[in-house]
Design a protein around this motif. Structure first.
Motif, PDB file in Angstrom:
ATOM      1  N   ALA A 160     -17.687  14.261 -20.964  1.00 26.01           N
ATOM      2  CA  ALA A 160     -17.313  15.416 -20.235  1.00 26.01           C
ATOM      3  C   ALA A 160     -15.814  15.293 -19.981  1.00 26.01           C
ATOM      4  O   ALA A 160     -14.906  16.243 -20.342  1.00 26.01           O
ATOM      5  CB  ALA A 160     -17.902  15.911 -19.146  1.00 26.01           C
ATOM      6  N   LEU A 161     -15.339  14.229 -19.673  1.00 18.45           N
ATOM      7  CA  LEU A 161     -14.162  13.747 -19.235  1.00 18.45           C
ATOM      8  C   LEU A 161     -13.213  13.557 -20.777  1.00 18.45           C
ATOM      9  O   LEU A 161     -12.005  14.150 -20.628  1.00 18.45           O
ATOM     10  CB  LEU A 161     -13.841  12.270 -18.639  1.00 18.45           C
ATOM     11  CG  LEU A 161     -14.092  12.283 -17.140  1.00 18.45           C
ATOM     12  CD1 LEU A 161     -13.897  11.051 -16.555  1.00 18.45           C
ATOM     13  CD2 LEU A 161     -12.604  13.278 -16.485  1.00 18.45           C
ATOM     14  N   LEU A 162     -13.682  13.231 -21.700  1.00 19.83           N
ATOM     15  CA  LEU A 162     -13.184  13.315 -23.043  1.00 19.83           C
ATOM     16  C   LEU A 162     -12.986  14.704 -23.352  1.00 19.83           C
ATOM     17  O   LEU A 162     -12.541  14.947 -24.557  1.00 19.83           O
ATOM     18  CB  LEU A 162     -14.047  12.235 -24.178  1.00 19.83           C
ATOM     19  CG  LEU A 162     -13.876  10.828 -23.673  1.00 19.83           C
ATOM     20  CD1 LEU A 162     -14.898  10.188 -24.855  1.00 19.83           C
ATOM     21  CD2 LEU A 162     -12.470  10.391 -23.871  1.00 19.83           C
ATOM     22  N   SER A 163     -13.705  15.731 -22.854  1.00 18.52           N
ATOM     23  CA  SER A 163     -13.378  17.035 -23.225  1.00 18.52           C
ATOM     24  C   SER A 163     -12.380  17.650 -22.362  1.00 18.52           C
ATOM     25  O   SER A 163     -11.480  18.591 -23.122  1.00 18.52           O
ATOM     26  CB  SER A 163     -14.844  17.692 -23.042  1.00 18.52           C
ATOM     27  OG  SER A 163     -16.035  17.154 -23.629  1.00 18.52           O
ATOM     28  N   LYS A 164     -12.236  17.616 -21.061  1.00 16.98           N
ATOM     29  CA  LYS A 164     -11.242  18.200 -20.371  1.00 16.98           C
ATOM     30  C   LYS A 164     -11.213  17.643 -18.979  1.00 16.98           C
ATOM     31  O   LYS A 164     -12.192  16.976 -18.454  1.00 16.98           O
ATOM     32  CB  LYS A 164     -11.810  19.672 -20.032  1.00 16.98           C
ATOM     33  CG  LYS A 164     -10.396  20.893 -20.007  1.00 16.98           C
ATOM     34  CD  LYS A 164     -10.931  22.151 -19.948  1.00 16.98           C
ATOM     35  CE  LYS A 164      -9.696  23.065 -19.696  1.00 16.98           C
ATOM     36  NZ  LYS A 164     -10.013  24.494 -19.774  1.00 16.98           N
ATOM     37  N   TYR A 165     -10.115  17.401 -18.568  1.00 21.44           N
ATOM     38  CA  TYR A 165      -9.770  16.709 -17.251  1.00 21.44           C
ATOM     39  C   TYR A 165     -10.219  17.390 -16.148  1.00 21.44           C
ATOM     40  O   TYR A 165     -10.608  16.610 -15.000  1.00 21.44           O
ATOM     41  CB  TYR A 165      -8.336  16.603 -16.910  1.00 21.44           C
ATOM     42  CG  TYR A 165      -7.538  15.970 -17.937  1.00 21.44           C
ATOM     43  CD1 TYR A 165      -7.911  14.540 -18.381  1.00 21.44           C
ATOM     44  CD2 TYR A 165      -6.418  16.411 -18.632  1.00 21.44           C
ATOM     45  CE1 TYR A 165      -7.403  13.731 -19.624  1.00 21.44           C
ATOM     46  CE2 TYR A 165      -5.696  15.959 -19.564  1.00 21.44           C
ATOM     47  CZ  TYR A 165      -6.118  14.441 -20.029  1.00 21.44           C
ATOM     48  OH  TYR A 165      -5.586  13.780 -20.944  1.00 21.44           O
ATOM     49  N   THR A 166     -10.769  18.553 -16.106  1.00 18.43           N
ATOM     50  CA  THR A 166     -11.678  19.113 -14.941  1.00 18.43           C
ATOM     51  C   THR A 166     -12.850  18.622 -14.936  1.00 18.43           C
ATOM     52  O   THR A 166     -13.673  18.974 -13.879  1.00 18.43           O
ATOM     53  CB  THR A 166     -11.825  20.821 -15.078  1.00 18.43           C
ATOM     54  OG1 THR A 166     -12.112  20.950 -16.334  1.00 18.43           O
ATOM     55  CG2 THR A 166     -10.347  21.455 -14.778  1.00 18.43           C
ATOM     56  N   ALA A 167     -13.276  17.736 -15.817  1.00 14.13           N
ATOM     57  CA  ALA A 167     -14.644  16.948 -15.493  1.00 14.13           C
ATOM     58  C   ALA A 167     -14.710  16.215 -14.429  1.00 14.13           C
ATOM     59  O   ALA A 167     -15.595  15.524 -13.820  1.00 14.13           O
ATOM     60  CB  ALA A 167     -14.974  16.440 -16.960  1.00 14.13           C
ATOM     61  N   LEU A 168     -13.222  15.738 -13.873  1.00 14.15           N
ATOM     62  CA  LEU A 168     -13.355  15.105 -12.688  1.00 14.15           C
ATOM     63  C   LEU A 168     -14.069  15.546 -11.435  1.00 14.15           C
ATOM     64  O   LEU A 168     -14.526  14.897 -10.707  1.00 14.15           O
ATOM     65  CB  LEU A 168     -11.778  14.756 -12.065  1.00 14.15           C
ATOM     66  CG  LEU A 168     -10.956  13.801 -13.284  1.00 14.15           C
ATOM     67  CD1 LEU A 168      -9.425  14.221 -12.782  1.00 14.15           C
ATOM     68  CD2 LEU A 168     -11.277  12.496 -13.014  1.00 14.15           C
ATOM     69  N   LEU A 169     -14.140  17.060 -11.606  1.00 15.33           N
ATOM     70  CA  LEU A 169     -14.860  17.688 -10.367  1.00 15.33           C
ATOM     71  C   LEU A 169     -16.468  17.443 -10.359  1.00 15.33           C
ATOM     72  O   LEU A 169     -17.085  17.388  -9.494  1.00 15.33           O
ATOM     73  CB  LEU A 169     -14.468  19.215 -10.427  1.00 15.33           C
ATOM     74  CG  LEU A 169     -13.158  19.626 -10.146  1.00 15.33           C
ATOM     75  CD1 LEU A 169     -12.772  20.763 -10.306  1.00 15.33           C
ATOM     76  CD2 LEU A 169     -12.568  19.135  -8.836  1.00 15.33           C
ATOM     77  N   LEU A 170     -16.700  16.862 -11.731  1.00 11.61           N
ATOM     78  CA  LEU A 170     -18.231  16.565 -11.744  1.00 11.61           C
ATOM     79  C   LEU A 170     -18.438  15.291 -11.210  1.00 11.61           C
ATOM     80  O   LEU A 170     -19.478  15.414 -10.143  1.00 11.61           O
ATOM     81  CB  LEU A 170     -18.536  16.475 -13.345  1.00 11.61           C
ATOM     82  CG  LEU A 170     -20.111  15.820 -13.555  1.00 11.61           C
ATOM     83  CD1 LEU A 170     -21.022  16.930 -13.088  1.00 11.61           C
ATOM     84  CD2 LEU A 170     -20.103  15.779 -15.118  1.00 11.61           C
ATOM     85  N   GLY A 171     -17.914  14.179 -11.415  1.00  9.58           N
ATOM     86  CA  GLY A 171     -18.107  13.144 -10.700  1.00  9.58           C
ATOM     87  C   GLY A 171     -17.795  13.456  -9.002  1.00  9.58           C
ATOM     88  O   GLY A 171     -18.534  12.686  -8.116  1.00  9.58           O
ATOM     89  N   GLY A 172     -16.787  13.939  -8.748  1.00  7.17           N
ATOM     90  CA  GLY A 172     -16.367  14.244  -7.314  1.00  7.17           C
ATOM     91  C   GLY A 172     -17.387  14.904  -6.767  1.00  7.17           C
ATOM     92  O   GLY A 172     -17.772  14.870  -5.655  1.00  7.17           O
ATOM     93  N   GLY A 173     -18.137  15.790  -7.171  1.00  7.72           N
ATOM     94  CA  GLY A 173     -19.264  16.656  -6.563  1.00  7.72           C
ATOM     95  C   GLY A 173     -20.365  15.808  -6.349  1.00  7.72           C
ATOM     96  O   GLY A 173     -20.928  15.779  -5.348  1.00  7.72           O
TER      97      GLY A 173
END
Length: 484
Positions: A160-173
Motif C-alpha cells: 500500500a505504501l508503494l501505491s500512495k503515501y497516504t498508506a502511512l495512515l494505515l500503519g498509524g491506525g
C-alpha cells in the motif's frame, strides 16, 4: 455447481466485474492514465508524483494486452474484485456469522470513489486494494490469534505504501489500536508484530532510496501538499470537502458510513469490542486529519478514499435491520450513477457542454484530436510533436502513430531516464489555450495555427500550435516512449 458459485453476492460481484472490464475497454483514456502508462514504459523505484505501484500495474496490463485502454486498466477491475472479496472476508472474521463483510463490500462498491477506481487506473486503485488486503490480514489475526498474520499485514501495508503515501495512515491506525485496546496490546511484546513492520519498511526502501537520489522531491511535493495553507476561507474548504465526499460516496452511502462509524465508536466505548476498535482507529483519526487540513487548505476529493473500507464495514456491522432499506437504496443509487457515468463517458448520448460534463473535459475526443495534430505535423514538415503539459504529452504519445516522436517539456521529465530529442530537429508544439496568453516555455516558439479537441461536435478544449526547433540551452526535454 460449487457452493461458492451459487453465492448470490459472489455472482453479483462477477457480473459487476465483467461490466467494469467492458467499461475499461470502451472508456477513453484520461490524461493522468496516459501519464501512468508512460511510467509503465519507463519503470523506476519512484516518481515525482507518487510511488511506483500504479506504473507496475499499467506495465503488467499492457504487457499482457497491449498499449490500449483495456491493457492499461486491466488490473483495476480485477484488483478491485479481489479487494472486495478480501474486505468481505475481513468483515466475516471481525463479526462472524453476520454477513457484515458482504454488506460492507457491497456498500463500498456502490461508492463512486471505488467504482471509478475499478475502471480507471490511478494510484488510489492499488492503494485501496492493498488497504483491503491489509485489513483482511488484521482481521484474520484478530480471529485466529496467529501471530504470523502480522507478517502478511506488513507485506500488504508495504505494498500500500508503494501505491500512495497516504498508506502511512494505515500503519498509524493499527498502532493506535494496539495502544488503545488492552486485549490486543500484548502483541507489542511479540516478535511477529515487529517483523511485519520490518517487512513493510523493507518494501518501501526503494522509494526512500530514489528520493535520496533526487533531492527528496517526491516527499517534498506530497508533504507540501498536505501542509499547504490555502488562500480561501476555512468554511469554503470544509464545505468543498464535505460536499465532495457526499457526491463521491453518494449521499445515502455517506450517511450510512457516518452513522455506522458513530455506532462503532459507541460499541467500542460501551462494549469494549476490539473489532469495533480496529474500525474506529482506521477511520476516525484519518477523517479528523482531513477535516483539520480542510480548515486551512483544499483536500482533494480522492484523498479520503481510504476511509470507506472500514466505514462501510462499520455501517454493515452496527446499523441494524431498520437501516436495511437505506443500504439497499444506497447500493441501487450508487450502481445507477456508475452506469450512467460510464454510458456518458463512453458514448456521450447527452450532448452536454464541457461545463456540465466532466467526462468531456477529461476523456472526450483524444483519438480524433491526435489525428488532427498528426495531419498538422505532416503538413508543416515537422519531425516531432511537443507539449509542455504532461498529461497532453502522454495522451499524444499514446494516440499518435508509433513513428511520430513526442517530446515532453518541463522540469519533471528530468527525473525520468528518458533520452532528449536530437539537436536541430524541427517540431510542432501543442499548447492548451487554458494556459493563458503568455509565451510557451520553449524559447523561440513561433505561432503556427491552432487545433480543437471535440466529441460529437461539442468542444472540449482549444489549442495553439507553434513551430519549434531543438537547440542548446532549451529547458529539460524528454523523448517519450511510443505506442507498441
Amino acid at each position: 455447481m460449487a457452493p461458492a458459485v451459487r453465492n448470490p453476492w459472489l455472482l453479483a460481484l462477477l457480473a459487476l466485474t465483467a461490466l467494469r472490464l467492458l467499461g475499461a475497454a470502451l472508456l477513453p483514456v484520461s490524461p493522468d492514465e496516459a501519464y501512468y502508462w508512460v511510467w509503465g514504459r519507463a519503470l523506476a523505484p519512484s516518481y515525482y508524483d507518487h510511488p511506483p505501484m500504479v506504473a507496475l500495474w499499467t506495465a503488467t496490463g499492457t504487457a499482457l494486452l497491449g498499449d490500449n485502454a483495456l491493457g492499461l486498466r486491466l488490473l483495476a477491475p480485477v484488483g478491485v474484485a479481489i479487494g472486495s472479496v478480501l474486505l468481505a472476508r475481513a468483515g466475516e472474521d471481525l463479526f462472524p456469522g453476520r454477513r457484515v463483510g458482504e454488506w460492507g463490500a457491497a456498500l463500498l462498491n456502490a461508492t463512486l470513489l471505488f467504482a471509478a477506481g475499478s475502471v480507471l487506473i490511478t494510484p488510489d486503485t492499488p492503494l485501496l486494494v492493498f488497504w483491503c488486503a491489509a485489513l483482511w490480514a488484521a482481521a484474520r489475526l484478530h480471529r485466529t490469534q496467529d501471530g504470523r498474520w502480522w507478517l502478511a499485514f506488513g507485506v500488504f501495508a508495504g505494498l500500500a505504501l508503494l501505491s500512495k503515501y497516504t498508506a502511512l495512515l494505515l500503519g498509524g491506525g493499527v498502532v493506535l489500536w494496539l495502544l488503545a485496546e488492552p486485549r490486543v496490546r500484548p502483541w507489542l511484546l511479540r516478535w511477529q508484530l515487529w517483523a511485519g513492520g520490518v517487512l513493510a519498511i523493507a518494501l518501501f526502501l526503494p522509494v526512500v532510496w530514489w528520493n535520496s537520489q533526487h533531492e527528496w522531491v517526491s516527499f517534498a511535493k506530497q508533504g507540501g501538499r498536505a501542509g499547504t495553507v490555502g488562500t480561501g476561507s476555512s468554511l469554503r474548504y470544509l464545505g468543498e470537502l464535505l460536499g465532495g465526499q457526499i457526491a463521491l460516496a453518494t449521499p445515502v452511502v455517506f450517511v450510512l458510513c457516518v452513522a455506522g462509524t458513530a455506532m462503532a465508536c459507541r460499541a467500542w466505548w460501551r462494549d469494549r469490542l476490539p473489532a469495533a476498535g480496529l474500525l474506529v482507529t482506521l477511520t476516525v483519526p484519518a477523517a479528523a486529519l482531513f477535516l483539520w487540513q480542510a480548515l486551512g487548505s483544499r483536500v482533494q476529493g480522492n484523498w479520503p478514499a481510504i476511509l470507506y473500507p472500514t466505514a462501510c464495514l462499520a455501517a454493515a456491522a452496527f446499523l441494524g435491520p431498520r437501516w436495511r432499506g437505506w443500504k439497499l437504496a444506497g447500493m441501487g443509487i450508487g450502481l445507477a450513477v456508475m452506469f450512467a457515468a460510464l454510458l456518458q463517458a463512453s458514448f456521450a448520448p447527452l450532448p452536454l457542454p464541457r461545463r456540465s460534463d466532466p467526462t468531456l473535459a477529461r476523456l472526450g475526443g483524444w483519438p480524433a484530436f491526435a489525428a488532427e495534430v498528426e495531419a498538422a505535423r505532416q503538413q508543416r514538415g515537422a519531425i516531432f510533436v511537443a507539449t509542455e503539459e504532461y498529461g497532453l504529452a502522454a495522451e499524444l504519445a499514446l494516440h499518435l502513430p508509433p513513428g511520430t516522436p513526442v517530446v515532453a517539456l518541463g522540469d519533471r521529465w528530468d527525473l525520468f531516464d528518458l533520452p532528449p530529442p536530437p539537436q536541430g530537429q524541427a517540431g510542432l508544439l501543442v499548447r492548451s489555450e487554458r494556459r493563458g496568453d503568455g509565451p510557451p516555455l520553449w524559447p523561440g516558439a513561433t505561432p503556427d495555427g491552432g487545433a480543437v479537441r471535440q466529441r460529437k461536435g461539442i468542444e472540449a478544449e482549444r489549442y495553439r500550435l507553434y513551430a519549434v526547433r531543438v537547440a542548446p540551452g532549451d529547458p529539460p526535454l524528454a523523448l517519450l516512449p511510443a505506442r507498441r
